[in-house]
Design a protein around this motif. Structure first.
Motif, mmCIF file in Angstrom:
data_model
loop_
_atom_site.group_PDB
_atom_site.id
_atom_site.type_symbol
_atom_site.label_atom_id
_atom_site.label_comp_id
_atom_site.label_asym_id
_atom_site.label_seq_id
_atom_site.Cartn_x
_atom_site.Cartn_y
_atom_site.Cartn_z
ATOM 1 N N CYS A 190 -3.667 5.688 23.233
ATOM 2 C CA CYS A 190 -2.704 4.805 23.092
ATOM 3 C C CYS A 190 -1.634 5.172 22.405
ATOM 4 O O CYS A 190 -0.620 4.659 22.363
ATOM 5 C CB CYS A 190 -3.567 3.567 21.945
ATOM 6 N N ASN A 191 -1.746 6.375 21.898
ATOM 7 C CA ASN A 191 -0.669 7.087 21.217
ATOM 8 C C ASN A 191 0.520 7.386 22.272
ATOM 9 O O ASN A 191 0.064 8.364 23.165
ATOM 10 C CB ASN A 191 -1.198 8.097 20.631
ATOM 11 N N PRO A 192 1.765 6.853 22.204
ATOM 12 C CA PRO A 192 2.572 6.986 23.315
ATOM 13 C C PRO A 192 2.934 8.687 23.078
ATOM 14 O O PRO A 192 3.609 9.224 24.297
ATOM 15 C CB PRO A 192 3.704 6.221 23.279
ATOM 16 N N PHE A 193 2.777 9.363 22.124
ATOM 17 C CA PHE A 193 3.165 10.857 21.981
ATOM 18 C C PHE A 193 1.998 11.745 22.735
ATOM 19 O O PHE A 193 2.423 12.964 22.564
ATOM 20 C CB PHE A 193 3.402 11.180 20.315
ATOM 21 N N TYR A 194 1.105 10.913 23.012
ATOM 22 C CA TYR A 194 0.062 11.737 23.488
ATOM 23 C C TYR A 194 0.468 11.933 24.975
ATOM 24 O O TYR A 194 0.290 10.884 25.711
ATOM 25 C CB TYR A 194 -1.414 11.487 23.266
ATOM 26 N N ASN A 195 0.596 13.094 25.607
ATOM 27 C CA ASN A 195 0.509 13.334 26.974
ATOM 28 C C ASN A 195 -0.877 13.579 27.517
ATOM 29 O O ASN A 195 -1.500 14.817 27.180
ATOM 30 C CB ASN A 195 1.424 14.411 27.333
#
Lengths: 133, 573
Positions: free
Chosen positions: A106-111
């Motif tokens: 869910c973390n948008p910074f996680y690719n």
């Protein structure tokens, strides 16, 4: 925690000696995981099928597997002497792992495909392992 | 000492243990025996070895600090709220840095709500240092609310020695709303307002979420490394849904700002940044003050914070939908600000930095296409909702396809009209190109929408307004206009005179708070209208073609049946 391309996204062992041995075990168990996945066919929707169960027992330890719908694999190696661990406990552990993994996604910074550095995930895994050991 | 203060027994240094331990250290250094009783004496501050400089102090400590209301039974120390996330070694490592602070305010008398500032000023982070103004030492007292002044609070407690006990009581009763100042993890009013404005620029509806990708773009502009941003997200997205509500956004923004100012990120979200806390703070600042006052009574700190958290959570649960209140809450905050006048000068520095760092962000944000902000919930939902109900209305005499599509359009326009005018009850059929009520063809549709009680003039107005739109885009619907003009040639002359009148109406609409917003909304609505009309036209054409086919098929069938009849032997039995 392995990616769909079978490289590790996250590895953690509790007794840190012999860590390499565990890594190797996980690697070899991947074959079994793949075998189970392909045997399952296309319908991977059922939650129960996500849990692969005991992949193979060896003299020292047991290896359990779990695969998500996006082919992310969780492999757990547990000590055989730890007989208190029943199947449903393993299942619940996998479920917790899966939930935490979803939170990471869910973390948008996680690719997707990156190594996992989330501290929350670390804490969860640590607490889970402490619980068992 | 460890054993005496109880740390050995509980296994860690909680606030109580820590304070007792320090007291015991002071006692031991002064030559008193190491026993619980000795802390009752008036002791000078414990002396520690040389410590790190201020910057280290600042960096090292704030990360773990939360407020915990706390009082040692033999309380020689202030109620310093000091909640820790990691006990044990972290605390011990902190204690050395704190001692420098201990020394300056050696004299208890200076501990009144008075400029203890000087001693603290140096030790404080760069923020407060900028303020020459006497820093009110409320942080020691106020930490009743729990979230505390990180290291500042800690320092202040250390300094307080026995004689301050009486003062402490006084202090607690002091106006607690002024404690907001020093905690690096507490969001001040200006900051909150700023964050809310930023939120608005991303997402006009304060109730709705900022999606993950939008937030990612926004926070990436802060030029923090992705790993840290990822951690900030982990901290602030409490419900892990991939989207930020307003309190979550404020927390995230605050963490970004703190990080840019050099603070280490905490391991867990400080209490002041929890969404429930932020929401409660937003909505009920007055109420918070009351809570804080109640906390001024001596109570074990940890329990209190727990209670506090619980009450907050329950309060926020009571009011799940805080959006409307948020607005009021802000006003209340401002009032509370006036009341509590004491300085919010703190984050002057903070503000400078935030403004600086966010300046680029805000510029970039402004450059963003406004329309995107409107892709958010309110309008689209309204429009969608508007489109769903249209289908139910019965279509008795819909002999031709057009009617049904007209129906849809009408309803749709009703709703958009309603949306535009701020959710007024849906007006009577905006018969856009459609005729006014006088048209015979339409009366059924008019009846179908009983809720339209508006005078026909309004209908005309809205319809003419829509007509403007239609007229403005003639090329897009040649077919439709043809169809329409067939049956409704009458209306056009009727409508045209009203066009001028009504063209001024939208501008006058009192409900729209912001002219720009209304025009943008209109544009968005118009584009949507256009698209829907096009879709309708296509569907209408399709429908008519299918009808044709159906007729042909019918004919064929009849022909075949007659053939069958003829061919069938006439033998009847």
């Amino acid at each position: 925690l392995l990616s769909p391309q079978n490289y590790p996204l996250y590895i953690r062992s509790v007794p840190t000696e012999n860590e390499l041995k565990f890594h190797y075990t996980v690697h070899t168990s991947l074959d079994v995981v793949d075998e189970k996945i392909s045997a399952m066919g296309k319908a991977l929707v059922d939650q129960r099928e996500l849990y692969l169960g005991l992949l193979y027992p060896t003299e020292d330890y047991k290896v359990y597997g779990y695969v998500t719908n996006s082919k992310v694999k969780f492999v757990m190696v547990v000590d055989s002497s730890n007989t208190a661990l029943r199947d449903n406990e393993i299942r619940s552990m996998f479920r917790k792992l899966h939930n935490s993994y979803t939170d990471i996604m869910c973390n948008p910074f996680y690719n997707p495909g990156d190594r996992i550095h989330s501290r929350a995930f670390d804490n969860m895994v640590n607490s889970m392992m402490m619980q068992v050991c | 000492i460890t054993e005496v203060c109880g740390a050995k027994r509980v296994g860690y240094f909680g606030p109580a243990q820590f304070y007792i331990a320090l007291k015991l250290i002071a006692a031991a250094q002064s030559g008193f025996p190491v026993r619980i009783e000795s802390i009752k004496n008036e002791l000078p501050l414990p002396r520690f070895m040389a410590l790190k400089n201020d910057t280290d102090v600042r960096y090292g400590t704030p990360a773990e600090f939360h407020g915990v209301k706390f009082q040692i039974p033999h309380a020689t120390l202030e109620k310093n709220s000091y909640k820790r996330t990691d006990e044990g070694d972290k605390q011990e490592s902190k204690s050395p840095p704190m001692s420098p602070i201990c020394s300056p305010p050696a004299s208890p008398s200076t501990y009144q709500r008075v400029p203890l500032s000087y001693g603290y000023g140096k030790a404080r982070s760069g923020l407060e240092q900028q303020h020459g103004a006497p820093y009110e030492v409320r942080h020691s007292t106020h930490q009743q609310d729990g979230p505390s002044s990180g290291n500042y609070g800690a320092k202040s407690t250390l300094t307080c020695s026995t004689p301050n006990r009486s003062l402490s009581v006084e202090r607690e009763q002091q106006d607690s709303s002024t404690h907001y100042s020093d905690d690096p993890w507490r969001i001040t009013e200006e900051q909150r307002d700023y964050y809310i404005n930023q939120f608005r620029s991303l997402q006009p509806d304060l109730n709705a979420f900022i999606s993950g990708s939008v937030a990612k773009n926004f926070f990436t502009k802060s030029k923090l490394p992705i790993l840290e941003l990822s951690h900030i997200w982990d901290l602030s997205d409490v419900d892990c849904d991939g989207a930020l509500t307003l309190p979550e956004f404020c927390a995230a923004f605050h963490l970004v700002v703190a990080r840019k100012n050099g603070y280490q990120l905490p391991e867990t979200l400080p209490e002041t940044l929890l969404p429930e806390y932020l929401q409660a703070a937003c909505l009920k600042p007055v109420r918070d003050c009351a809570l804080f006052d109640s906390y001024s009574e001596p109570l074990p700190g940890s329990q209190q914070t727990r209670d506090f958290g619980r009450t907050e959570k329950s309060s926020t649960e009571e009011a799940p939908d805080n959006s409307a209140l948020l607005q009021d809450g802000k006003k209340d905050e401002k009032q509370a600000l006036k009341v509590s006048t004491t300085l919010k000068t703190i984050p002057k520095e903070f503000q400078h930095l935030t403004v600086k760092t966010a300046a680029q962000e805000s510029n970039a944000l402004r450059a963003r296409p406004r329309s995107r902000s409107y892709s958010s919930t309110s309008i689209e939902d309204a429009m969608k909702k508007g489109e769903e109900p249209p289908t139910p209305p019965p279509r008795p005499q819909k002999s031709h396809s057009r009617a049904s599509s007209l129906d849809l359009n009408k309803i749709f326009q009703q709703n958009t009209q309603a949306v535009r005018s701020g959710w007024l009850p849906p007006p009577p059929p905006a018969l856009p190109p459609r005729p006014s009520v006088s048209q015979t063809e339409q009366p059924s549709e008019v009846e179908l929408h009983p809720q339209m009680n508006r005078p026909p003039s309004q209908a005309e107005e809205s319809s003419s307004a829509k007509k403007e739109v239609v007229i403005a885009q003639p090329p897009s619907k040649p077919a439709r206009r043809k169809l329409r003009t067939e049956a409704q040639g009458l209306e056009t002359p009727e409508l045209s005179p009203t066009i001028n009148v009504t063209s001024s109406l939208p501008a006058v609409k009192p409900h729209l708070p912001v002219q720009k917003q209304s025009s943008k909304q209109k544009r968005a609505i118009q584009t949507a209208i256009r698209k829907n009309k096009e879709a309708n036209a296509v569907l209408a054409r399709l429908n008519s073609e299918l009808q044709q086919q159906l007729k042909e098929v019918h004919k064929e069938r009849i022909a075949l049946e007659t053939q069958l009849e003829q061919l069938r032997p006439v033998t009847v039995l």
